[in-house]
Design a protein around this motif. Structure first.
Motif, PDB file in Angstrom:
ATOM      1  N   ALA A  16     -11.935   5.591   1.571  1.00 30.40           N
ATOM      2  CA  ALA A  16     -11.826   4.157   0.907  1.00 30.40           C
ATOM      3  C   ALA A  16     -10.567   3.828   0.007  1.00 30.40           C
ATOM      4  O   ALA A  16      -9.754   3.064   0.428  1.00 30.40           O
ATOM      5  CB  ALA A  16     -12.984   3.717   0.319  1.00 30.40           C
ATOM      6  N   VAL A  17     -10.345   4.747  -0.763  1.00 27.01           N
ATOM      7  CA  VAL A  17      -9.033   4.680  -1.509  1.00 27.01           C
ATOM      8  C   VAL A  17      -7.997   4.795  -0.793  1.00 27.01           C
ATOM      9  O   VAL A  17      -7.029   4.016  -0.808  1.00 27.01           O
ATOM     10  CB  VAL A  17      -9.156   5.968  -2.706  1.00 27.01           C
ATOM     11  CG1 VAL A  17      -7.925   5.875  -3.498  1.00 27.01           C
ATOM     12  CG2 VAL A  17     -10.458   5.622  -3.537  1.00 27.01           C
ATOM     13  N   LEU A  18      -7.884   5.754   0.403  1.00 23.62           N
ATOM     14  CA  LEU A  18      -6.651   6.004   1.003  1.00 23.62           C
ATOM     15  C   LEU A  18      -6.563   4.604   2.166  1.00 23.62           C
ATOM     16  O   LEU A  18      -5.532   4.063   2.294  1.00 23.62           O
ATOM     17  CB  LEU A  18      -6.821   7.258   1.796  1.00 23.62           C
ATOM     18  CG  LEU A  18      -5.622   7.544   2.935  1.00 23.62           C
ATOM     19  CD1 LEU A  18      -4.463   7.512   2.237  1.00 23.62           C
ATOM     20  CD2 LEU A  18      -5.864   8.833   3.811  1.00 23.62           C
ATOM     21  N   GLY A  19      -7.682   4.106   2.515  1.00 23.68           N
ATOM     22  CA  GLY A  19      -7.559   2.922   3.487  1.00 23.68           C
ATOM     23  C   GLY A  19      -7.203   1.740   2.395  1.00 23.68           C
ATOM     24  O   GLY A  19      -6.528   0.795   3.447  1.00 23.68           O
ATOM     25  N   LEU A  20      -7.553   1.744   1.276  1.00 21.40           N
ATOM     26  CA  LEU A  20      -7.028   0.410   0.720  1.00 21.40           C
ATOM     27  C   LEU A  20      -5.544   0.515   0.303  1.00 21.40           C
ATOM     28  O   LEU A  20      -4.707  -0.330   0.403  1.00 21.40           O
ATOM     29  CB  LEU A  20      -7.585   0.469  -0.875  1.00 21.40           C
ATOM     30  CG  LEU A  20      -9.120  -0.012  -0.666  1.00 21.40           C
ATOM     31  CD1 LEU A  20      -9.798   0.065  -2.326  1.00 21.40           C
ATOM     32  CD2 LEU A  20      -9.284  -1.508  -0.435  1.00 21.40           C
ATOM     33  N   VAL A  21      -4.990   1.755   0.126  1.00 19.32           N
ATOM     34  CA  VAL A  21      -3.477   2.029   0.113  1.00 19.32           C
ATOM     35  C   VAL A  21      -2.782   1.809   1.437  1.00 19.32           C
ATOM     36  O   VAL A  21      -1.783   1.112   1.407  1.00 19.32           O
ATOM     37  CB  VAL A  21      -3.323   3.477  -0.373  1.00 19.32           C
ATOM     38  CG1 VAL A  21      -1.637   3.934  -0.142  1.00 19.32           C
ATOM     39  CG2 VAL A  21      -3.662   3.692  -1.754  1.00 19.32           C
ATOM     40  N   LEU A  22      -3.379   2.242   2.495  1.00 22.86           N
ATOM     41  CA  LEU A  22      -2.717   1.823   3.792  1.00 22.86           C
ATOM     42  C   LEU A  22      -3.019   0.344   4.203  1.00 22.86           C
ATOM     43  O   LEU A  22      -2.187   0.062   4.726  1.00 22.86           O
ATOM     44  CB  LEU A  22      -3.265   2.942   4.813  1.00 22.86           C
ATOM     45  CG  LEU A  22      -3.108   4.405   4.501  1.00 22.86           C
ATOM     46  CD1 LEU A  22      -4.003   5.212   5.644  1.00 22.86           C
ATOM     47  CD2 LEU A  22      -1.599   4.573   4.689  1.00 22.86           C
ATOM     48  N   SER A  23      -4.069  -0.391   3.881  1.00 24.04           N
ATOM     49  CA  SER A  23      -4.008  -1.629   4.199  1.00 24.04           C
ATOM     50  C   SER A  23      -3.069  -2.245   3.321  1.00 24.04           C
ATOM     51  O   SER A  23      -2.553  -3.548   3.854  1.00 24.04           O
ATOM     52  CB  SER A  23      -5.573  -2.206   3.655  1.00 24.04           C
ATOM     53  OG  SER A  23      -6.690  -1.616   4.444  1.00 24.04           O
ATOM     54  N   GLY A  24      -2.986  -1.876   2.021  1.00 23.45           N
ATOM     55  CA  GLY A  24      -1.749  -2.741   1.274  1.00 23.45           C
ATOM     56  C   GLY A  24      -0.406  -2.347   1.931  1.00 23.45           C
ATOM     57  O   GLY A  24       0.229  -3.632   1.866  1.00 23.45           O
ATOM     58  N   SER A  25      -0.327  -1.516   2.390  1.00 25.58           N
ATOM     59  CA  SER A  25       1.003  -1.188   2.883  1.00 25.58           C
ATOM     60  C   SER A  25       1.106  -2.090   4.320  1.00 25.58           C
ATOM     61  O   SER A  25       2.216  -2.422   4.666  1.00 25.58           O
ATOM     62  CB  SER A  25       1.051   0.394   3.407  1.00 25.58           C
ATOM     63  OG  SER A  25       2.282   0.515   4.306  1.00 25.58           O
ATOM     64  N   PHE A  26       0.031  -1.928   5.307  1.00 28.12           N
ATOM     65  CA  PHE A  26      -0.133  -2.697   6.321  1.00 28.12           C
ATOM     66  C   PHE A  26       0.307  -4.343   5.929  1.00 28.12           C
ATOM     67  O   PHE A  26       1.082  -5.187   6.550  1.00 28.12           O
ATOM     68  CB  PHE A  26      -1.270  -2.683   6.939  1.00 28.12           C
ATOM     69  CG  PHE A  26      -1.527  -3.816   8.103  1.00 28.12           C
ATOM     70  CD1 PHE A  26      -0.904  -3.703   9.532  1.00 28.12           C
ATOM     71  CD2 PHE A  26      -2.281  -5.009   7.791  1.00 28.12           C
ATOM     72  CE1 PHE A  26      -1.067  -4.301  10.350  1.00 28.12           C
ATOM     73  CE2 PHE A  26      -2.328  -5.915   9.133  1.00 28.12           C
ATOM     74  CZ  PHE A  26      -1.712  -5.766  10.428  1.00 28.12           C
TER      75      PHE A  26
END
Length: 195
Positions: A16-26
């Motif tokens: 979830a933490v990694l997904g939030l970082v990658l979602s922000g990047s997207f």
């Protein structure tokens, strides 16, 4: 706090933490790409490299933290670290896929997203002096416009697959570095060597 017994819970939390970082990047990459500003569009490449490095770092950090839960006597097997990375990658891909679908289909609207993407690619083609590059970009625009609208499943699956693939490739390195063999007689052998 990670524990040895909470594999799925820990992997989901880290994912979830990694997904939030990658979602922000997207979100950032999409805003930059569709802005119509050439300078911002060029920053996407720099931001992508920075996020790939951060992605690797977070996978390595989480796996190392997991390995520290196991004593020297237990060791930390390669397969345990690799499986942990795969589950983190799948959870993060799921979150990025949902973000992607919400942004492109619900917030912007898919038709508007296609229009903005086509305009951005057309601007890049007009700035390129190379005729072959312009032709390739024009073909890309036509392929985008003729493609079917991706479903929720298509969008999420493609992002899960991308996240899993990143984890599969770099997970081999990370799990190899972090794994360690059990040292059942490590302390006794050390004492015998000292004598």
């Amino acid at each position: 706090m990670m524990t040895k017994e909470n594999f799925w819970s820990d992997a989901a939390r880290c994912g979830a933490v990694l997904g939030l970082v990658l979602s922000g990047s997207f979100l950032l990459e999409t805003a930059f790409s569709l802005s119509g500003n050439g300078t911002l569009r060029n920053l996407v490449a720099v931001e992508s490299v920075a996020v790939a490095v951060l992605h690797y770092y977070l996978l390595h950090r989480y796996t190392r933290q997991r390995s520290m839960l196991f004593s020297k006597e237990d060791g930390f097997q390669f397969i345990h670290g690799y499986a942990f990375i795969q589950v983190i990658s799948i959870f993060s891909g799921l979150l990025v896929g949902c973000t992607n679908f919400i942004l492109t289909h619900l917030v912007i609207g898919y038709d508007r997203f296609l229009e903005l993407s086509s305009q951005s690619l057309a601007e890049i083609a007009s700035q390129a002096g190379n005729q072959m590059l312009q032709g390739s970009i024009n073909e890309m625009i036509m392929a985008l416009q003729q493609a079917d609208e991706p479903t929720l499943f298509d969008t999420i699956f493609s992002n899960v697959f991308t996240g899993w693939l990143f984890g599969a490739v770099f997970g081999l390195i990370i799990a190899g570095v972090v794994s360690r063999r059990p040292q059942l007689f490590g302390e006794q052998n050390k004492e015998e060597d000292d004598e």
